[in-house]
Design an enzyme around this catalytic site. Sequence first.
Site, PDB file in Angstrom:
ATOM      1  N   ASP A  19      29.338  42.265  19.007  1.00 60.81           N
ATOM      2  CA  ASP A  19      29.204  42.262  20.218  1.00 60.81           C
ATOM      3  C   ASP A  19      30.570  41.503  21.334  1.00 60.81           C
ATOM      4  OD1 ASP A  19      28.097  44.474  21.672  1.00 60.81           O
ATOM      5  OD2 ASP A  19      26.238  43.032  22.496  1.00 60.81           O
ATOM      6  N   HIS A  77      25.731  48.815  32.178  1.00 59.58           N
ATOM      7  CA  HIS A  77      24.781  49.089  31.567  1.00 59.58           C
ATOM      8  C   HIS A  77      23.586  48.584  31.927  1.00 59.58           C
ATOM      9  CE1 HIS A  77      24.426  49.126  26.904  1.00 59.58           C
ATOM     10  NE2 HIS A  77      23.297  48.603  27.387  1.00 59.58           N
ATOM     11  N   MET A 153      10.813  48.879  33.800  1.00 59.32           N
ATOM     12  CA  MET A 153      11.061  49.363  35.400  1.00 59.32           C
ATOM     13  C   MET A 153      11.058  50.625  35.942  1.00 59.32           C
ATOM     14  SD  MET A 153      13.371  48.908  38.050  1.00 59.32           S
ATOM     15  CE  MET A 153      14.763  47.619  37.690  1.00 59.32           C
ATOM     16  N   GLY A 199      19.012  52.428  29.433  1.00 60.50           N
ATOM     17  CA  GLY A 199      17.648  53.007  29.133  1.00 60.50           C
ATOM     18  C   GLY A 199      16.781  53.255  30.374  1.00 60.50           C
ATOM     19  N   ILE A 200      17.540  52.091  31.455  1.00 63.20           N
ATOM     20  CA  ILE A 200      17.030  52.426  33.300  1.00 63.20           C
ATOM     21  C   ILE A 200      18.469  53.138  34.208  1.00 63.20           C
ATOM     22  CG2 ILE A 200      17.652  51.486  35.283  1.00 63.20           C
ATOM     23  CD1 ILE A 200      15.943  48.850  33.617  1.00 63.20           C
ATOM     24  N   GLU A 202      20.781  55.625  32.826  1.00 66.15           N
ATOM     25  CA  GLU A 202      20.382  57.093  32.065  1.00 66.15           C
ATOM     26  C   GLU A 202      19.603  57.387  32.825  1.00 66.15           C
ATOM     27  OE1 GLU A 202      20.987  56.727  27.667  1.00 66.15           O
ATOM     28  OE2 GLU A 202      22.344  55.150  27.603  1.00 66.15           O
ATOM     29  N   ASN A 203      18.307  56.819  33.177  1.00 66.36           N
ATOM     30  CA  ASN A 203      16.557  57.745  33.534  1.00 66.36           C
ATOM     31  C   ASN A 203      16.645  57.716  34.811  1.00 66.36           C
ATOM     32  OD1 ASN A 203      16.505  58.332  30.419  1.00 66.36           O
ATOM     33  ND2 ASN A 203      16.540  56.153  29.561  1.00 66.36           N
ATOM     34  N   GLU A 255      25.128  52.679  20.262  1.00 64.43           N
ATOM     35  CA  GLU A 255      25.886  51.129  19.446  1.00 64.43           C
ATOM     36  C   GLU A 255      25.639  51.752  17.969  1.00 64.43           C
ATOM     37  OE1 GLU A 255      24.936  47.488  22.130  1.00 64.43           O
ATOM     38  OE2 GLU A 255      23.250  49.294  21.739  1.00 64.43           O
TER      39      GLU A 255
END
Length: 269
Positions: A19, A77, A153, A199-200, A202-203, A255
Amino acid sequence: IELIIQRLKKNVIQYVCFDTSFGSSIPEVNYLYSLPEEFGITLGIRKYLFHGISYKYILSVLNRQNSYLSKKIVICHLGHGSSVCAISKLQPVDSSFGFTPLQNLITSTRIGEFDVNAYMFLKKFLSKTDKEIFELLSRKSGLLGISAISSDMEKLINLYNIDSKAKLAVDMYLNMVTKYIFQMVSSLNGIDVLIFSGGIGENSSFIRQKIADRLSIFFVYLNQKKNENIDIDKDIYCISQKESKVEVFVIKSDECQQMIHEYLSIKDI
């Protein structure tokens, strides 16, 4: 790794993606701590770039539709683990990470920035062990620690206008993300493109809009309709207004797909 996998399944092909390898282009001025050389450089005590596999995939998606080689890009990200990265010539030049992911943004359960003296204070005056303090800072802090409600969140946003602790947790998160975006802009000496992923990122149209509002100094303006109605079938979606001086995109990270791509590239060689 080889021994463990071989015990589980013999003769399976193994390929490792690191990574942190994507961060090799970050200059010393942005990754060194101000330690004496024998403790810093010699021992490898420096800032590393995590989320590198995700960042590489995001940039590959961005570059499919146009050439962004000359653009100054900031990627957010934002998810259970969050970070911000500065990209120049499609390579990272700075990020929000430290020696480990613990020094970073506030995340779901990790504290983010924290003074080493506070660590020593907790250990001495509360009679905590290193293991107990690490557990506190990495699994009981962040959004969960501030809100005392949840590390999720979405739940905190739903409570934003009715619970003061939920609002405080979200606002602290927004402040920290914005702070690091400003740092990335400084490292790049400007910004042309802002990307939300994870996740946050994008949504949550709420989080994207709140961050954009705090970046008005850079003339970042979102198209409200596009921001609130992301086309989930697209890997990349532009949400900025025509008047915005910064292009703003939502890009879905993958990923696993990036790791497969890297394996196939090496395999072909």
